[in-house]
Structure formats: structure tokens, C-alpha cells
Design an enzyme around this catalytic site. Structure first.
Site, PDB file in Angstrom:
ATOM      1  N   LYS A   7      12.143  -0.012  38.900  1.00  0.00           N
ATOM      2  CA  LYS A   7      11.989  -1.263  39.659  1.00  0.00           C
ATOM      3  C   LYS A   7      10.627  -1.867  39.364  1.00  0.00           C
ATOM      4  CE  LYS A   7      14.790   0.056  43.700  1.00  0.00           C
ATOM      5  NZ  LYS A   7      15.790  -1.003  43.662  1.00  0.00           N
ATOM      6  N   ARG A  31      25.283   4.726  45.260  1.00  0.00           N
ATOM      7  CA  ARG A  31      26.751   4.851  45.246  1.00  0.00           C
ATOM      8  C   ARG A  31      27.193   6.153  44.588  1.00  0.00           C
ATOM      9  NH1 ARG A  31      27.482  -0.660  42.074  1.00  0.00           N
ATOM     10  NH2 ARG A  31      25.532  -1.023  43.168  1.00  0.00           N
TER      11      ARG A  31
HETATM   12  N1  BES Z   1      18.180   0.955  47.231  1.00  0.00           N
HETATM   13  C1  BES Z   1      18.574  -0.119  46.400  1.00  0.00           C
HETATM   14  C2  BES Z   1      19.081  -1.321  47.181  1.00  0.00           C
HETATM   15  C3  BES Z   1      18.043  -2.053  47.979  1.00  0.00           C
HETATM   16  C4  BES Z   1      17.349  -3.107  47.433  1.00  0.00           C
HETATM   17  C5  BES Z   1      17.809  -1.705  49.295  1.00  0.00           C
HETATM   18  C6  BES Z   1      16.410  -3.780  48.181  1.00  0.00           C
HETATM   19  C7  BES Z   1      16.859  -2.383  50.053  1.00  0.00           C
HETATM   20  C8  BES Z   1      16.159  -3.412  49.490  1.00  0.00           C
HETATM   21  C9  BES Z   1      19.688   0.334  45.459  1.00  0.00           C
HETATM   22  O1  BES Z   1      19.614   1.653  45.056  1.00  0.00           O
HETATM   23  C10 BES Z   1      19.580  -0.497  44.226  1.00  0.00           C
HETATM   24  O2  BES Z   1      18.569  -0.433  43.584  1.00  0.00           O
HETATM   25  N2  BES Z   1      20.627  -1.271  43.933  1.00  0.00           N
HETATM   26  C11 BES Z   1      20.632  -2.109  42.790  1.00  0.00           C
HETATM   27  C12 BES Z   1      22.005  -2.027  42.170  1.00  0.00           C
HETATM   28  C13 BES Z   1      22.115  -2.725  40.840  1.00  0.00           C
HETATM   29  C14 BES Z   1      21.302  -1.995  39.811  1.00  0.00           C
HETATM   30  C15 BES Z   1      23.553  -2.789  40.455  1.00  0.00           C
HETATM   31  C16 BES Z   1      20.323  -3.532  43.229  1.00  0.00           C
HETATM   32  O3  BES Z   1      20.812  -3.955  44.275  1.00  0.00           O
HETATM   33  O4  BES Z   1      19.555  -4.195  42.546  1.00  0.00           O
HETATM   34 MN    MN Z   2      18.356   1.904  43.398  1.00  0.00          MN
END
Ligand code: BES
Ligand code: MN
Ligand code: ZN
Length: 499
Positions: A273, A347
Site C-alpha cells: 500500500k 477474503r
Molecule cells: N483491508 C483492506 C480494505 C480497507 C481499505 C479497509 C481501506 C479499510 C480502509 C483490504 O485488505 C484491501 O486492501 N482491499 C483491497 C482489495 C483490492 C486489492 C481488490 C482494496 O480495497 O483496495
Molecule cells: Mn489488503
């Protein structure tokens, strides 16, 4: 010191406390009994000020004044309750929290809270318990809080019955359960990791005599939870799989399983990230925190249904051993999964946890996960998404959320988006394209629940608040412990609950 909460017949003007909060119903303010008593003591200044400041008793509206010795309390706050007809338990809980948070914020140790009516003592106590919450564990020196709100007198002339006292006690205990979830979210990821989470589960198991099963890293591998194992590969902190069981005496009517995403930190892994906001990913175990908080509440409320809590705990880190895009893994369910983006780790962990939950043959599975950024885009930071194929179940869930005052919005399981999860080399891809990201995540999870009635909650956002609002403080909110508890109580036949 534990918070003491009791009813008192004392008069508002003469009660010997540090601060007085007066709950005021909207409408005929000039004839409010308590305000008139105080206005007399303040030589008519109070009602003049109320008028000048246009205080109308709107929900959560406040007016603070300094009584300068005219009444016994040294601080005075008027707090709007809104219309009497709309004084639901959700509103009562929120205003009580505002009162307690205000008092805690001004270093008040003893508070009197005058209320014209108390529709539900448990909701009131929950609100006060939720309002006094703060996370001050890591402060030193001057930053350490010097006083603690430890006594609240409820000024209301109702007959104090043992039942009423029990409800106050239960309300405070429920607030403590929510505080457990908040603490877990607020804890920094260097202190709170999968092993720590398992220790917390162990403490709960001991306190409430829950059955506990914990799998460590080799245990997770032996059990065949290949997706959970894959996500944890790149972290120095070992993963844990946690399963707590509450069994009521007698023959339980239902078996409810709550599943929580327990990513104690989500860096994104190799698909790392960006730095801004990465620290917020300490809250990626908000789902696990909520189901642990729920179990503590269940231990106190003792419903007559069987309640399970299943958690996949891990840390998502980049490392030489980390899982990669392009990898293919099997799963507890048996399906093979092609990894597309290592940041969609939640997931994967949940897929194995759901497959495990399904084997328990429950009447219902509810999962909670800070699953997608797309959910935040869709609903903002204060509202969660929920999904269910079953309209009746979805309605029951909506009612529970509304009764406790938590924001949830139902989203559709759109079959046509399912094509995005087709892989050329495995049974499933684990992410789709950008559009409808919260929905494709839900569709992926659905592959692992079979035909068990199921509610999926994407709670990314609401577990962490930018500012205090209602009974949520800034930081970890404890969302959605109260909704889950209400749902459990709705399935339970036992009635001692607030409705
Ligand atoms: N934990 C994150 C989702 C999240 C983002 C929670 C911001 C709280 C605040 C999750 O694991 C994630 O990173 N999801 C990705 C999925 C994508 C790579 C398909 C996302 O939402 O960007
Ligand atoms: Mn994630
Ligand atoms: Zn995540």
C-alpha cells in the site's frame, strides 16, 4: 475504579457533584421542571440564556454554562433529547454517551444526570459506559489522565426495583464488551498481533468458561487452511486460527457462528500500500475485535442460543517468503484460488474461516470484515455494507442495526459480476476489476459458505472514526458489536434485553 451508576432522588440544584447534565426534551422548554428549579436558583438567568442561545433541546444539542456557586455543581450542561416520541433506545444511548464523554473530558469525577424519563435503563447505562471510554494506555507524564469519571447519579424519581438495578449493571457490562473491541482496534500493531489476539481469546474463555480452540502456524497448515497460511507466509508474526464457543444450559434452539477478519496489520504484502494512511491498517482486525467483543457481551447476557466466534488472525507483510500474485493455492473448502493482488488478503483468510464455520452446521453465519476500500467509496466512513441472499434474514439484521443505532446499508449480490472471478488456471481468481469491488469480494466469499444462511458485513470504515459522534469515540468505535448482540438476543428467547 469501576464506574458506579445509580438512581437518586436528589434535587438538581442541591446535589453535591462536580458537574450536572440536564437532559431536556424539545418542546415546552420554559416549563421543564428541572430547568425551572435551576432557573430559580440562578435568579432567572438560565431560561434567559436558553432563549438567547436558541437552545431548543434538539437531539445532542448542548449548552454549557458556569453556575458560579448558585447551584452546588460547579459545571452545568444542558443536553437536548429531541422529541419525547422519538426518544428511542438508540437516541437515549447516544445522548447518555455525549453526557459521559463531556464529563470525562472536563476531568469530572462525580456527575449527576437529570432525565425527565428513562425508557430503558440498560440502554442508558450502555450509553454512559460507552461515553466514558478513552484509550490512554500509552500516555506518560502530563498526558496521563488525572481524573476518572467514577460515579454517576441518575436524577429521576422512579421506583428503583431490583430489575432496574440489574439492567444498569448489564448495560455497563455490555459497554465493557464494546470497550474490549475498541481497545483491540486502538492497540498498535507492534503490541497486538495474532498471538496477542489468541491470548485475549484465552482470557475470555477462562472468564466465561467458553470452549477454546487455537491453531498455531503448523496447526493451520495441518488443518488444510491453505489460504490463511499463504497470507501469513511473509510475516515474522505467526498466524493464529481462533474458535470460541458459548453453550447455554439446556438444549439451545439455534447455533449462530460469527466470523471475524483478524488482520492485525495489512501492509498490502508485495502489492504494498502507499505510505499515507498505512498506519490505519492496524484496524484491519476490526471484524475479529467485534466478534471478540460480542463473545464478552454474550458471556454477560447469557442468551439461550449457542454462539461461536471464529477468527482468522494474520499479518500481511512483504518478505522473501511472502505469497505473490500468480501463486495458486488450495483451500480448506477444496477449491483452488489464483492470487491476483496480495492486498486482497482478507477474503482469503475469511474463505478458510467460512469453510470451517460451515462445517459446524450452524443455523446462521455472520461475518464481519474490513474488506474493501470500495465499500468506503460507496458508503463513506460511518456506514457499513451488509449482504444476504435471504430477504427475511436481511430484514432481521436491519432491525437489529436500527435498534442500536448503527449504520448499515444492504448491498446486492449481483450474479453478473461473478464472471470477473473466473480464472484461466484455477477454480477461482480472488479479485475482479475496479468496479463494484465490495460486491465481487462478497461473491468470492459466497463460494465458501455453501447453502448455510449467511450475512456478510463489509465494515471497512466504521470501525475507526475521525471524530467522536453519538456513542462512538474518535479512534476504535466498537462497531458492530451492539448490532451483533441485538441479533443474538433477537434469536434468543430470553427476555431481559432492551429492545
Ligand atoms: N483491508 C483492506 C480494505 C480497507 C481499505 C479497509 C481501506 C479499510 C480502509 C483490504 O485488505 C484491501 O486492501 N482491499 C483491497 C482489495 C483490492 C486489492 C481488490 C482494496 O480495497 O483496495
Ligand atoms: Mn489488503
Ligand atoms: Zn485487509
Amino acid at each position: 475504579m469501576p464506574l458506579s451508576l445509580q438512581f437518586s432522588a436528589a434535587h438538581a440544584a442541591s446535589v453535591g457533584v462536580d458537574a450536572l447534565v440536564v437532559g431536556v426534551l424539545a418542546g415546552d422548554i420554559a416549563n421543564d421542571m428541572v430547568l425551572r428549579e435551576l432557573d430559580g436558583a440562578l435568579n432567572g438567568a438560565l431560561l434567559k440564556l436558553v432563549k438567547a442561545q436558541e437552545f431548543q433541546g434538539k437531539p445532542e444539542q448542548t449548552l454549557e454554562l458556569t453556575p458560579l456557586g448558585h447551584i452546588k455543581a460547579s459545571r452545568l450542561l444542558l443536553l437536548g433529547l429531541g422529541n419525547e416520541a422519538d426518544l428511542t433506545n438508540a437516541r437515549l444511548r447516544a445522548v447518555a454517551a455525549v453526557a459521559a464523554r463531556w464529563a470525562q473530558g472536563c476531568q469530572v469525577a462525580r456527575l449527576a444526570f437529570a432525565l425527565p424519563t428513562v425508557p430503558d435503563a440498560r440502554a442508558l447505562a450502555e450509553g454512559i459506559g460507552l461515553g466514558v471510554y478513552r484509550f490512554s494506555k500509552y500516555f506518560t507524564g502530563d498526558r496521563q489522565p488525572k481524573t476518572e469519571l467514577n460515579e454517576v447519579l441518575l436524577l429521576n424519581r422512579q421506583r428503583v426495583t431490583p430489575q432496574l438495578k440489574r439492567q444498569l449493571k448489564l448495560g455497563l457490562a455490555v459497554a465493557e464488551a464494546v470497550a474490549l473491541a475498541r481497545d483491540a482496534v486502538n492497540e498498535p500493531p507492534n503490541e497486538f498481533y495474532p498471538e496477542t489476539m489468541a491470548e485475549l481469546a484465552r482470557k475470555l474463555a477462562k472468564q466465561y468458561k467458553f470452549k477454546l480452540k487455537v491453531l498455531d502456524k503448523p496447526g493451520i497448515q495441518r488443518a488444510g487452511m491453505k489460504l490463511h497460511y499463504a497470507v501469513a507466509q511473509g510475516s515474522a508474526h505467526e498466524p493464529r486460527f481462533i474458535h470460541l464457543t458459548y453453550t447455554p444450559p439446556g438444549r439451545p434452539k439455534k447455533k449462530l457462528v460469527f466470523v471475524g477478519k483478524g488482520l492485525t496489520f495489512d501492509s498490502g504484502g508485495l502489492c504494498i500500500k502507499p505510505a499515507p494512511g498505512m498506519g490505519e491498517m492496524k484496524s484491519d482486525m476490526g471484524g475479529a475485535a467485534a466478534v471478540l467483543g460480542l463473545m464478552k457481551a454474550v458471556g454477560e447476557v447469557k442468551p439461550d442460543v449457542e454462539v461461536h466466534c471464529v477468527i482468522g488472525a494474520a499479518e500481511n507483510m512483504p518478505d522473501a517468503a511472502a505469497y505473490r500474485p500468480g501463486d495458486i493455492f488450495g483451500s480448506l473448502d477444496g477449491k483452488s484460488v489464483e492470487i491476483i493482488n496480495t492486498d486482497a488478503e482478507g477474503r482469503l483468510v475469511l474463505a478458510d474461516a467460512l469453510a470451517y464455520a460451515r462445517r459446524l452446521k450452524p443455523s446462521l453465519i455472520v461475518d464481519a470484515a474490513t474488506l474493501t476500500g470500495a465499500c468506503l467509496v460507496a458508503l463513506g466512513k460511518t456506514c457499513s455494507a451488509y449482504y444476504s441472499a435471504d430477504d427475511e434474514l436481511a430484514e432481521r439484521f436491519a432491525v437489529a442495526a436500527k435498534e442500536v443505532g448503527e449504520n448499515f446499508w444492504r448491498m446486492p449480490l449481483l450474479d453478473e459480476l461473478g464472471d470477473q472471478l473466473k480464472s484461466d488456471v484455477a477454480d477461482l481468481k480472488h479479485t475482479g476489476d475496479r468496479w463494484g469491488g465490495s460486491i465481487t469480494a462478497a461473491l468470492f466469499l459466497r463460494e465458501f459458505v455453501g447453502d448455510v444462511p449467511w450475512i456478510h458485513c463489509d465494515i471497512a470504515g466504521a470501525v475507526l472514526a475521525d471524530r467522536a459522534q453519538g456513542y462512538y469515540p474518535k479512534g476504535g468505535t466498537g462497531h458492530p458489536v451492539l448490532t451483533f448482540l441485538r441479533l443474538v438476543e433477537a434469536f434468543s428467547g430470553k427476555v431481559d434485553a432492551s429492545a
